[in-house]
Design a protein around this motif. Structure first.
Motif, PDB file in Angstrom:
ATOM      1  N   UNK A 165      18.207 -17.104  22.450  1.00 53.88           N
ATOM      2  CA  UNK A 165      18.582 -16.079  21.471  1.00 53.88           C
ATOM      3  C   UNK A 165      18.596 -14.667  22.069  1.00 53.88           C
ATOM      4  N   UNK A 166      18.370 -14.539  23.359  1.00 59.81           N
ATOM      5  CA  UNK A 166      18.464 -13.231  24.019  1.00 59.81           C
ATOM      6  C   UNK A 166      19.930 -12.803  24.178  1.00 59.81           C
ATOM      7  N   UNK A 167      20.169 -11.505  24.456  1.00 62.24           N
ATOM      8  CA  UNK A 167      21.557 -10.990  24.456  1.00 62.24           C
ATOM      9  C   UNK A 167      22.534 -11.751  25.359  1.00 62.24           C
ATOM     10  N   UNK A 168      22.108 -12.182  26.550  1.00 65.14           N
ATOM     11  CA  UNK A 168      23.046 -12.954  27.380  1.00 65.14           C
ATOM     12  C   UNK A 168      22.708 -14.442  27.333  1.00 65.14           C
ATOM     13  N   UNK A 169      21.885 -14.835  26.385  1.00 64.92           N
ATOM     14  CA  UNK A 169      21.636 -16.261  26.165  1.00 64.92           C
ATOM     15  C   UNK A 169      20.574 -16.881  27.045  1.00 64.92           C
ATOM     16  N   UNK A 175      16.941 -11.783  30.439  1.00 67.26           N
ATOM     17  CA  UNK A 175      17.155 -10.433  29.910  1.00 67.26           C
ATOM     18  C   UNK A 175      15.857  -9.635  29.782  1.00 67.26           C
ATOM     19  N   UNK A 176      14.752 -10.347  29.538  1.00 69.82           N
ATOM     20  CA  UNK A 176      13.455  -9.671  29.404  1.00 69.82           C
ATOM     21  C   UNK A 176      13.067  -8.922  30.681  1.00 69.82           C
ATOM     22  N   UNK A 236       8.613  -7.814  33.039  1.00 68.60           N
ATOM     23  CA  UNK A 236       9.366  -7.928  31.784  1.00 68.60           C
ATOM     24  C   UNK A 236       9.229  -9.303  31.156  1.00 68.60           C
ATOM     25  N   UNK A 237       9.263 -10.319  31.990  1.00 70.05           N
ATOM     26  CA  UNK A 237       9.227 -11.686  31.452  1.00 70.05           C
ATOM     27  C   UNK A 237       7.870 -12.043  30.828  1.00 70.05           C
ATOM     28  N   UNK A 238       6.829 -11.324  31.218  1.00 68.50           N
ATOM     29  CA  UNK A 238       5.522 -11.644  30.624  1.00 68.50           C
ATOM     30  C   UNK A 238       5.472 -11.271  29.139  1.00 68.50           C
TER      31      UNK A 238
END
Ligand code: F0G
Length: 366
Positions: free
Chosen positions: A63-67, A71-72, A172-174
């Motif tokens: 569900x993130x912007x690029x799927x 993106x995080x 970011x991914x954390x």
């Protein structure tokens, strides 16, 4: 206040939500596409499969912007690149990193170079990189070759590397672990993830530990990672020269965050296991048909792993004796539409029928 203004001023994305935990300063230019805040979906069928009052949730990173979950990390990596005055970013990729990097570079107005293993990238992901305007270079080699080349090109100083060897990506991914704790009120008992280059399992573990240290959670989950059987260097504890799997996102023989993944697994008393391509495809179909969540094959490895823990005597970690009412989270990393090949092969050819109610009723056959 005019509503468009209100909208533009609303805080969005993982940097705004978790700024205090991220390497962001007041002067960092923020490049965001409103990533994160993804659904944590309770799955009744999966919960029943585990049994004994356990609850299974799927963290849907598609569900993130690029799927994908990339993106995080990309919002931080590209924001930091811009802060350093970069004109171009570069990455090696099995597809999702390239799609994400291309989008955030487009947003930032800088160039993006993606180095990909020729013929091994799922069509949807390649289309994304093209659509976002990246410079795409395909090599006669695999992901591990591409990353070796990117590391060298990064040293020249012309490009900033945005693979997960860039610490901004892991930072970011954390935030996915933070969100999980914030939504559940505490850390889950188990967290299952697919493992490729091993950045994501490293990031989740860092996030869970950081949140516990800040007293935002009372416990840490057991981390369970799953590799595809034909691309399982961490499981076998050796480099795989020619990794092969239908889950092209995880076709990696020499993961960059190998040691960190091992540490996450041992510190959390977890395990690394393998799932076959057949199990991956079956899990992908099961999740779509019984829970309404369509994910790409690499993501389905986490679900295949859940089934293995429930059913198989060969499972490295068995769910037979886990405490009653355990809470289990599976991260599904990418959207199913990115990689339609495996499903396409199993789709029956659609033969048109006459445009009458009777013919259509007949064709429905229910
Ligand atoms: N799932 C998906 C959909 C992925 O794209 C990846 C990695 C993984 C799982 C594994 O995550 O590498 O952090 O262990 N994709 C990278 C890429 C390698 O280039 O898009 P990991």
């Amino acid at each position: 206040m005019h509503s468009a203004t209100a909208k533009s001023q609303r805080s969005r994305g993982v940097i705004e939500r978790y700024r205090e935990f991220l390497p962001i300063s007041a002067s960092t230019p923020i490049v965001s596409l409103d990533e994160g805040n993804t659904p944590l979906i309770y799955c009744p069928q999966l919960s029943e499969r585990v049994g004994r009052g356990c609850e299974v949730f799927v963290k849907n990173e598609g569900a993130n912007p690029t799927g994908s979950f990339k993106d995080r990390g990309m919002t931080i990596a590209v924001s930091k690149a811009l802060e350093r005055g970069a004109k171009a970013i570069i990455c090696a990729s099995t597809g999702n990193t390239s799609a994400s990097a291309s989008a955030y570079a487009a947003r930032a107005g800088i160039a993006c170079v993606v180095i990909l293993p020729a013929g091994k990238i799922a069509m949807g992901k390649l289309l994304q990189a093209f659509a976002y305007g990246a410079k795409i270079v395909a090599i006669d080699g695999n992901f591990d070759d591409a990353l070796r080349i990117v590391r060298e090109l990064g040293e020249s100083g012309d490009f900033i590397i945005v693979n997960s060897i860039n610490p901004a990506r892991i930072a970011g991914q954390k935030t996915a672990a933070f969100e999980t704790v914030d939504e559940m009120g505490d850390a889950p008992d188990f967290h299952l993830l697919p493992v490729g280059n091993a950045g994501n399992i490293t990031a989740y573990w860092a996030g869970y530990r950081e949140y516990q240290a800040q007293k935002r959670s009372t416990k840490l989950p057991v981390m369970l990672g799953f590799q595809a059987a034909g691309a399982a260097p961490i499981f076998h504890d050796r480099i795989i020269e020619k990794p092969e799997t239908i889950a092209s996102a995880m076709r990696i023989g020499n993961p960059a965050s190998w040691k960190q993944a091992r540490a996450a697994i041992s510190e959390s008393n977890g395990a690394i296991d393998v799932v076959s391509d057949e199990e991956i495809v079956a899990a992908q179909s099961c999740l779509a048909r019984h829970e309404g969540i369509f994910v790409e094959p690499a993501s389905a490895a986490a679900i295949a792993g859940l089934f293995k823990c429930c059913d198989s005597h060969e499972a490295v970690y068995s769910f037979q004796k886990i405490p009653e009412a355990s809470r289990i989270v599976c991260t599904v990393t990418g959207h199913g539409l990115k990689d339609p090949d495996a499903i396409l092969q199993r789709m029956e050819e659609l033969k048109p029928v006459a445009a009458t109610v009777n013919d259509v009723r007949c064709a429905i056959g229910l």
